[in-house]
Design a protein around this motif. Structure first.
Motif, PDB file in Angstrom:
ATOM      1  N   ASP A   1     -85.477 -34.544 -24.044  1.00 44.29           N
ATOM      2  CA  ASP A   1     -85.982 -35.861 -23.651  1.00 44.29           C
ATOM      3  C   ASP A   1     -84.978 -36.582 -22.754  1.00 44.29           C
ATOM      4  N   ASN A   2     -83.712 -36.511 -23.121  1.00 43.06           N
ATOM      5  CA  ASN A   2     -82.678 -37.189 -22.330  1.00 43.06           C
ATOM      6  C   ASN A   2     -82.563 -36.597 -20.933  1.00 43.06           C
TER       7      ASN A   2
ATOM      8  N   ARG B   1     -85.592 -37.753 -18.991  1.00 38.22           N
ATOM      9  CA  ARG B   1     -85.482 -39.168 -18.652  1.00 38.22           C
ATOM     10  C   ARG B   1     -84.502 -39.365 -17.495  1.00 38.22           C
TER      11      ARG B   1
ATOM     12  N   GLN C   1     -85.067 -40.858 -13.653  1.00 34.17           N
ATOM     13  CA  GLN C   1     -84.437 -42.138 -13.315  1.00 34.17           C
ATOM     14  C   GLN C   1     -83.319 -42.034 -12.280  1.00 34.17           C
TER      15      GLN C   1
ATOM     16  N   ARG D   1     -94.530 -38.435 -24.447  1.00 31.98           N
ATOM     17  CA  ARG D   1     -93.412 -37.586 -24.878  1.00 31.98           C
ATOM     18  C   ARG D   1     -93.935 -36.176 -25.101  1.00 31.98           C
TER      19      ARG D   1
ATOM     20  N   THR E   1     -90.435 -46.266 -22.867  1.00 35.43           N
ATOM     21  CA  THR E   1     -89.385 -45.845 -21.936  1.00 35.43           C
ATOM     22  C   THR E   1     -89.439 -44.360 -21.633  1.00 35.43           C
ATOM     23  N   VAL E   2     -90.247 -43.611 -22.423  1.00 29.44           N
ATOM     24  CA  VAL E   2     -90.339 -42.175 -22.209  1.00 29.44           C
ATOM     25  C   VAL E   2     -91.268 -41.914 -21.037  1.00 29.44           C
ATOM     26  N   GLN E   3     -90.837 -41.144 -20.074  1.00 31.66           N
ATOM     27  CA  GLN E   3     -91.616 -40.899 -18.866  1.00 31.66           C
ATOM     28  C   GLN E   3     -92.599 -39.757 -19.085  1.00 31.66           C
TER      29      GLN E   3
END
Length: 237
Positions: A114-115, A118, A122, A189, A225-227
């Motif tokens: 996930d990180n 993200r 970004q 997600r 906030t999760v794309q």
């Protein structure tokens, strides 16, 4: 008939399976009947009785041995079947333990995925230095993706697919003219599977069908906030 002929015949029939001995005994018996030699007839009949008894005893022994062999064969077959079942159970348990261990490790690494995703969405590198750092960062992520793929980890298909409560977690519903009711229209997600095992469900938005106006179900700040990511599989960088 001479006594020595009878004795010779009697000695000869000790080998009870020898055809010539039995034939000689029968001939002696016939001759004894013809000449009225009752003693010889009685002796031969006694011999025949003994032979018959011994044959019956041997037949019983053969039958008992045959039963023992059959029983032993059946026991061997059952033992072999039990061993095969034990081997299959042991192999299944080994694979289950291995799969569970892999699943636990991979599941603990999913926040890292996930990180990376993200950051990929970004980060907008501008200078040459930033581009080099980003390339190095994405190279690490690509290696991580390849490792996940080699372990047969795959992303859960989402957008455009029918909502499946076994694979998807619906956190929003929205009217849509593009998608029919019950179709996933957005992914918040990613979800992942290890073979047939679900590691975590995908968080999705589901179409409620066409309507006059859109109704958005609010999601909490962490989820928002999760794309959105593709659902065809683990992304290649």
């Amino acid at each position: 008939m001479q006594a020595n002929d009878i004795d010779s015949s009697a000695n000869g029939i000790e080998d009870q399976n020898h055809p010539s001995s039995l034939k000689t005994l029968i001939n002696v018996y016939k001759d004894a009947i013809l000449v009225g030699d009752e003693k010889t007839v009685s002796d031969i009949e006694s011999m025949v009785h003994v032979i018959e008894s011994e044959r019956n005893e041997l037949a019983q022994k053969v039958s008992a041995l045959s039963l023992e062999m059959t029983s032993g064969k059946e026991k061997y077959i059952r033992l072999q079947a039990d061993f095969d079942n034990f081997r299959k159970r042991s192999e299944k348990e080994r694979l289950t333990i291995r799969s569970d261990a892999q699943g636990e490790v991979i599941e603990s690494l999913l926040p890292m995925v996930d990180n990376f995703e993200r950051a990929k969405q970004q980060l907008k590198p501008e200078t040459e230095k930033e581009k080099k750092i980003n390339a190095s960062y994405q190279g690490i992520y690509k290696q991580f993706v390849e490792i996940m793929r080699s372990l047969h980890v795959a992303a859960v298909a989402t957008v455009g697919k029918p909502f499946d409560p076994l694979l998807h977690e619906a956190i929003a519903r929205e009217e849509s003219h593009e998608f029919k009711e019950g179709i996933v229209i957005e992914e918040f997600r990613r979800g992942f599977q290890l073979g047939q095992r679900l590691l975590r469900p995908a968080m999705v938005k589901v179409s409620s069908g066409p309507g006059s106006k859109k109704v958005q179900v609010a999601v909490d700040s962490n989820k928002s906030t999760v794309q959105t990511a593709t659902a065809a599989g683990v992304d290649e960088v």
